[in-house]
Design an enzyme around this catalytic site. Structure first.
Site, PDB file in Angstrom:
ATOM      1  N   GLY A  98     -15.857   7.663  71.113  1.00  0.00           N
ATOM      2  CA  GLY A  98     -16.085   7.665  72.480  1.00  0.00           C
ATOM      3  C   GLY A  98     -15.382   7.152  73.582  1.00  0.00           C
ATOM      4  N   GLU A  99     -15.766   7.482  74.634  1.00  0.00           N
ATOM      5  CA  GLU A  99     -15.034   7.062  75.997  1.00  0.00           C
ATOM      6  C   GLU A  99     -16.038   5.895  76.511  1.00  0.00           C
ATOM      7  OE1 GLU A  99     -12.203   7.260  77.759  1.00  0.00           O
ATOM      8  OE2 GLU A  99     -13.451   5.951  78.996  1.00  0.00           O
TER       9      GLU A  99
ATOM     10  N   CYS B 298     -10.639  15.709  74.109  1.00  0.00           N
ATOM     11  CA  CYS B 298      -9.146  15.643  74.128  1.00  0.00           C
ATOM     12  C   CYS B 298      -8.726  16.435  72.774  1.00  0.00           C
ATOM     13  CB  CYS B 298      -8.533  14.329  73.949  1.00  0.00           C
ATOM     14  SG  CYS B 298      -8.749  13.314  75.435  1.00  0.00           S
TER      15      CYS B 298
ATOM     16  N   GLU C 184     -17.887   4.876  63.582  1.00  0.00           N
ATOM     17  CA  GLU C 184     -17.166   3.868  62.659  1.00  0.00           C
ATOM     18  C   GLU C 184     -16.743   2.546  63.428  1.00  0.00           C
ATOM     19  OE1 GLU C 184     -13.327   5.833  62.217  1.00  0.00           O
ATOM     20  OE2 GLU C 184     -13.324   6.247  64.186  1.00  0.00           O
TER      21      GLU C 184
ATOM     22  N   SER D  60     -10.345   0.540  76.157  1.00  0.00           N
ATOM     23  CA  SER D  60      -9.453   1.717  76.023  1.00  0.00           C
ATOM     24  C   SER D  60      -9.992   2.854  76.771  1.00  0.00           C
ATOM     25  CB  SER D  60      -8.994   2.249  74.619  1.00  0.00           C
ATOM     26  OG  SER D  60      -8.152   3.152  74.671  1.00  0.00           O
TER      27      SER D  60
ATOM     28  N   HIS E 286      -0.797   9.831  77.594  1.00  0.00           N
ATOM     29  CA  HIS E 286      -0.458  11.033  76.890  1.00  0.00           C
ATOM     30  C   HIS E 286       0.576  12.106  77.304  1.00  0.00           C
ATOM     31  CE1 HIS E 286      -3.089   9.072  74.133  1.00  0.00           C
ATOM     32  NE2 HIS E 286      -3.935   9.459  74.686  1.00  0.00           N
TER      33      HIS E 286
ATOM     34  N   CYS F 240      -7.836  14.744  69.196  1.00  0.00           N
ATOM     35  CA  CYS F 240      -8.649  14.037  68.940  1.00  0.00           C
ATOM     36  C   CYS F 240      -9.862  14.537  68.356  1.00  0.00           C
ATOM     37  CB  CYS F 240      -9.350  12.968  70.143  1.00  0.00           C
ATOM     38  SG  CYS F 240     -10.428  11.854  69.561  1.00  0.00           S
TER      39      CYS F 240
ATOM     40  N   SER G  20      -5.228   5.885  78.190  1.00  0.00           N
ATOM     41  CA  SER G  20      -4.697   6.829  77.210  1.00  0.00           C
ATOM     42  C   SER G  20      -3.829   7.832  78.196  1.00  0.00           C
ATOM     43  CB  SER G  20      -5.627   7.323  76.344  1.00  0.00           C
ATOM     44  OG  SER G  20      -6.215   6.347  75.652  1.00  0.00           O
TER      45      SER G  20
ATOM     46  N   ASN H  91      -2.230  11.239  64.453  1.00  0.00           N
ATOM     47  CA  ASN H  91      -2.959  11.675  63.096  1.00  0.00           C
ATOM     48  C   ASN H  91      -3.580  12.966  63.153  1.00  0.00           C
ATOM     49  OD1 ASN H  91      -2.988   8.667  61.856  1.00  0.00           O
ATOM     50  ND2 ASN H  91      -4.082   8.529  63.862  1.00  0.00           N
TER      51      ASN H  91
ATOM     52  N   CYS I 206      -8.879   4.964  63.606  1.00  0.00           N
ATOM     53  CA  CYS I 206      -9.899   4.642  64.672  1.00  0.00           C
ATOM     54  C   CYS I 206      -9.949   5.833  65.491  1.00  0.00           C
ATOM     55  CB  CYS I 206      -9.541   3.471  65.355  1.00  0.00           C
ATOM     56  SG  CYS I 206     -10.922   2.410  65.593  1.00  0.00           S
TER      57      CYS I 206
ATOM     58  N   CYS J 117     -12.113  -2.721  65.890  1.00  0.00           N
ATOM     59  CA  CYS J 117     -12.254  -1.478  66.445  1.00  0.00           C
ATOM     60  C   CYS J 117     -13.850  -1.197  66.485  1.00  0.00           C
ATOM     61  CB  CYS J 117     -11.296  -0.620  66.036  1.00  0.00           C
ATOM     62  SG  CYS J 117     -11.203   1.011  66.822  1.00  0.00           S
TER      63      CYS J 117
ATOM     64  N   CYS K 132     -17.895  12.247  71.543  1.00  0.00           N
ATOM     65  CA  CYS K 132     -17.261  12.037  73.070  1.00  0.00           C
ATOM     66  C   CYS K 132     -17.303  13.360  73.799  1.00  0.00           C
ATOM     67  CB  CYS K 132     -15.801  11.650  72.725  1.00  0.00           C
ATOM     68  SG  CYS K 132     -15.049  10.964  74.257  1.00  0.00           S
TER      69      CYS K 132
HETATM   70  N1  SAH Z   1     -11.971   7.346  74.528  1.00  0.00           N
HETATM   71  C1  SAH Z   1     -10.894   6.149  74.431  1.00  0.00           C
HETATM   72  C2  SAH Z   1     -11.268   5.049  73.566  1.00  0.00           C
HETATM   73  C3  SAH Z   1     -11.338   5.865  72.090  1.00  0.00           C
HETATM   74  S1  SAH Z   1      -9.586   6.676  71.447  1.00  0.00           S
HETATM   75  C4  SAH Z   1      -9.745   6.533  75.061  1.00  0.00           C
HETATM   76  O1  SAH Z   1      -9.429   7.937  74.711  1.00  0.00           O
HETATM   77  O2  SAH Z   1      -8.728   5.843  75.188  1.00  0.00           O
HETATM   78  C5  SAH Z   1      -8.620   5.350  71.417  1.00  0.00           C
HETATM   79  C6  SAH Z   1      -7.129   5.834  71.143  1.00  0.00           C
HETATM   80  O3  SAH Z   1      -6.959   6.830  70.098  1.00  0.00           O
HETATM   81  C7  SAH Z   1      -6.733   6.645  72.433  1.00  0.00           C
HETATM   82  O4  SAH Z   1      -5.508   6.040  72.882  1.00  0.00           O
HETATM   83  C8  SAH Z   1      -6.743   8.049  72.127  1.00  0.00           C
HETATM   84  O5  SAH Z   1      -5.902   8.647  72.599  1.00  0.00           O
HETATM   85  C9  SAH Z   1      -6.112   7.996  70.493  1.00  0.00           C
HETATM   86  N2  SAH Z   1      -6.350   8.845  69.410  1.00  0.00           N
HETATM   87  C10 SAH Z   1      -7.320   9.911  69.387  1.00  0.00           C
HETATM   88  N3  SAH Z   1      -7.032  10.774  68.535  1.00  0.00           N
HETATM   89  C11 SAH Z   1      -5.887  10.427  68.070  1.00  0.00           C
HETATM   90  C12 SAH Z   1      -5.078  11.050  67.191  1.00  0.00           C
HETATM   91  N4  SAH Z   1      -5.489  12.292  66.305  1.00  0.00           N
HETATM   92  N5  SAH Z   1      -3.883  10.368  66.550  1.00  0.00           N
HETATM   93  C13 SAH Z   1      -3.626   9.491  67.327  1.00  0.00           C
HETATM   94  N6  SAH Z   1      -4.131   8.724  68.211  1.00  0.00           N
HETATM   95  C14 SAH Z   1      -5.520   9.279  68.628  1.00  0.00           C
HETATM   96 FE1  SF4 Z   2     -12.914  11.064  73.664  1.00  0.00          FE
HETATM   97 FE2  SF4 Z   2     -10.860   9.092  73.695  1.00  0.00          FE
HETATM   98 FE3  SF4 Z   2     -11.023  11.192  71.810  1.00  0.00          FE
HETATM   99 FE4  SF4 Z   2     -10.196  11.535  74.152  1.00  0.00          FE
HETATM  100  S1  SF4 Z   2      -9.132  10.414  72.706  1.00  0.00           S
HETATM  101  S2  SF4 Z   2     -11.877  12.809  72.997  1.00  0.00           S
HETATM  102  S3  SF4 Z   2     -11.748  10.342  75.418  1.00  0.00           S
HETATM  103  S4  SF4 Z   2     -12.525   9.419  72.127  1.00  0.00           S
END
Ligand code: SAH
Ligand code: SF4
Length: 378
Positions: A165-166, A115, A91, A197, A221, A118, A219, A301, A344, A104, A111
């Site tokens: 993705g990371e 997490c 996306e 990020s 958290h 996510c 990130s 989300n 995103c 974005c 990934c």
């Molecule tokens: N992998 C990288 C970049 C993609 S995720 C990272 O983790 O930083 C981009 C952002 O979306 C990150 O800060 C991640 O923690 C956040 N994110 C992922 N899932 C989410 C969710 N369900 N609600 C809110 N933020 C979320």
């Molecule tokens: Fe991967 Fe970022 Fe999602 Fe964590 S938050 S699973 S690093 S995309």
């Protein structure tokens, strides 16, 4: 199969042109045609000699992404799903604001970090995107939007690597794509307006500082390792202290004088006042190493498989106030594109499972990156 010219930064394209027996400046012309004008057809490139155009037609192509769908929100947010083959979908989201247009971008299909909060993480890892697949999201969106909005000049002013993705686990493909974004003959974006990020791949943060310093978002958290181990499994490999030391080192090379920490607010998990107090203490400790930071609190989300829920806005405000009272600049991410679920980094699914994708998307009520970052006044 001929070479996809979207796979090259200017240096790579120059090497390619030299192999064809062409002068360096031809590569610059070609690069500008592709990225600044959005050309994919060599015949359009009228200031290139016919002989070169013929050589290119025989050895190269410009392959943009395959669009699965485009959704447009009433607030102007646009989300594309692109098919990258073998059932994988990625996306890309465009978020227009008064003073900027942010894209974005995804860096991987799925990934591997996994997490807990996510949905991409729950989906698992499929594969790394190529440089061409990364940059083609910008190439396609920029030129689509110019046409769509009837604009001659640049529409996208900011890029955030916050899609699927990371990015720092796809380092070798990421860096040339970043270089195309920054190149004056490409998109000419300033380093401050391109943000990587990361969930905290420490060695790659150090490499990025040397190879291509752009704005960095981390990130975080959680304020302590036990909790972060649980939310962001990569923490077991690179715990918080190491990560924050890497951030402080990064700052000496970084185009911005702060690192942005993202913090996803999970009800009853990491959103209590004591977590905020621990964060303040943590940031004070690392300030000694020269770390300066900004916090971005992200409303979670929800998606069913996570078993987690979003913190109340009142809880978010209490949390923000504790950080702000300690002098930490804190913003709360405002959601955008709610009506099209432009969340995103949220999408899970593949082309063969379109129904599943739609169901999961429907479950995601709020756009995440959707990103106006408003300073909360408490
Ligand atoms: N992998 C990288 C970049 C993609 S995720 C990272 O983790 O930083 C981009 C952002 O979306 C990150 O800060 C991640 O923690 C956040 N994110 C992922 N899932 C989410 C969710 N369900 N609600 C809110 N933020 C979320
Ligand atoms: Fe991967 Fe970022 Fe999602 Fe964590 S938050 S699973 S690093 S995309």
């Amino acid at each position: 199969m001929t070479n996809n010219l979207l796979d090259y930064d200017l240096e790579g394209l120059t090497a390619f042109c030299e192999q064809l027996g062409e002068k360096r400046f031809r590569a610059t012309q070609l690069f500008r045609w592709i990225h600044q004008k959005g050309a994919a057809d060599f015949e359009q490139m009228t200031d290139l000699a016919k002989s070169l155009r013929e050589k290119l037609a025989g050895s190269a192509h410009v392959q943009g992404p395959t669009v699965v769908s485009r959704h447009e929100s009433t607030d102007g947010t646009i989300k594309w799903l692109f098919d990258v083959g073998a059932g994988d979908v990625i996306e890309t989201v465009f978020i227009p604001e008064a003073d900027r247009g942010t894209l974005c971008i995804s860096s991987q299909a799925g990934c591997a970090v996994g997490c807990r909060f996510c949905s991409t993480g729950h989906q698992g890892f499929s594969r790394n995107l190529t440089t061409g697949e990364i940059i083609s999201q910008l190439w396609f969106a920029e030129h689509f939007l110019r046409q769509h909005l009837g604009r001659d000049e640049r529409v996208i002013s900011n890029v955030v690597m916050m899609g699927m993705g990371e990015p720092l686990q796809n380092y070798s493909q990421l860096v040339p794509a970043l270089k195309v974004m920054l190149d004056d003959h490409g998109y000419g974006l300033s380093r401050r307006r391109v943000t990587v990020s990361t969930s905290g791949v420490v060695p790659m943060i150090d490499r990025l500082a040397k190879d291509c310093p752009v704005a960095l978002a981390v990130s975080l958290h959680a304020p302590q390792d036990t909790l972060r181990d649980n939310l962001v499994p990569l923490n077991k490999k690179y715990p918080i202290a190491e990560l924050l030391q890497a951030c402080a080192r990064y700052q000496t090379a970084a185009p911005r004088d702060f690192i942005t920490f993202e913090y996803c607010m999970l009800d009853g998990v990491n959103d209590q006042p004591e977590h905020a107090a621990q964060l303040v203490a943590l940031m004070k400790t690392h300030a000694i190493n020269g770390l300066s930071c900004k916090f971005n609190l992200i409303p979670f989300n929800p998606f069913p498989a996570s078993g987690l829920t979003r913190s109340d806005m009142s809880q978010v405000m209490v949390f923000a106030k504790i950080l702000m009272d300690a002098g930490i600049v804190t913003t709360v991410r405002k959601t955008r594109g709610d009506d099209i679920d432009a969340a995103c980094g949220q999408l899970a699914g593949d082309v063969q499972d379109r129904t599943g994708v739609d169901q999961r998307m429907a479950a995601q009520r709020q756009g995440m990156l959707g990103g106006i970052k408003v300073v909360v006044k408490v």
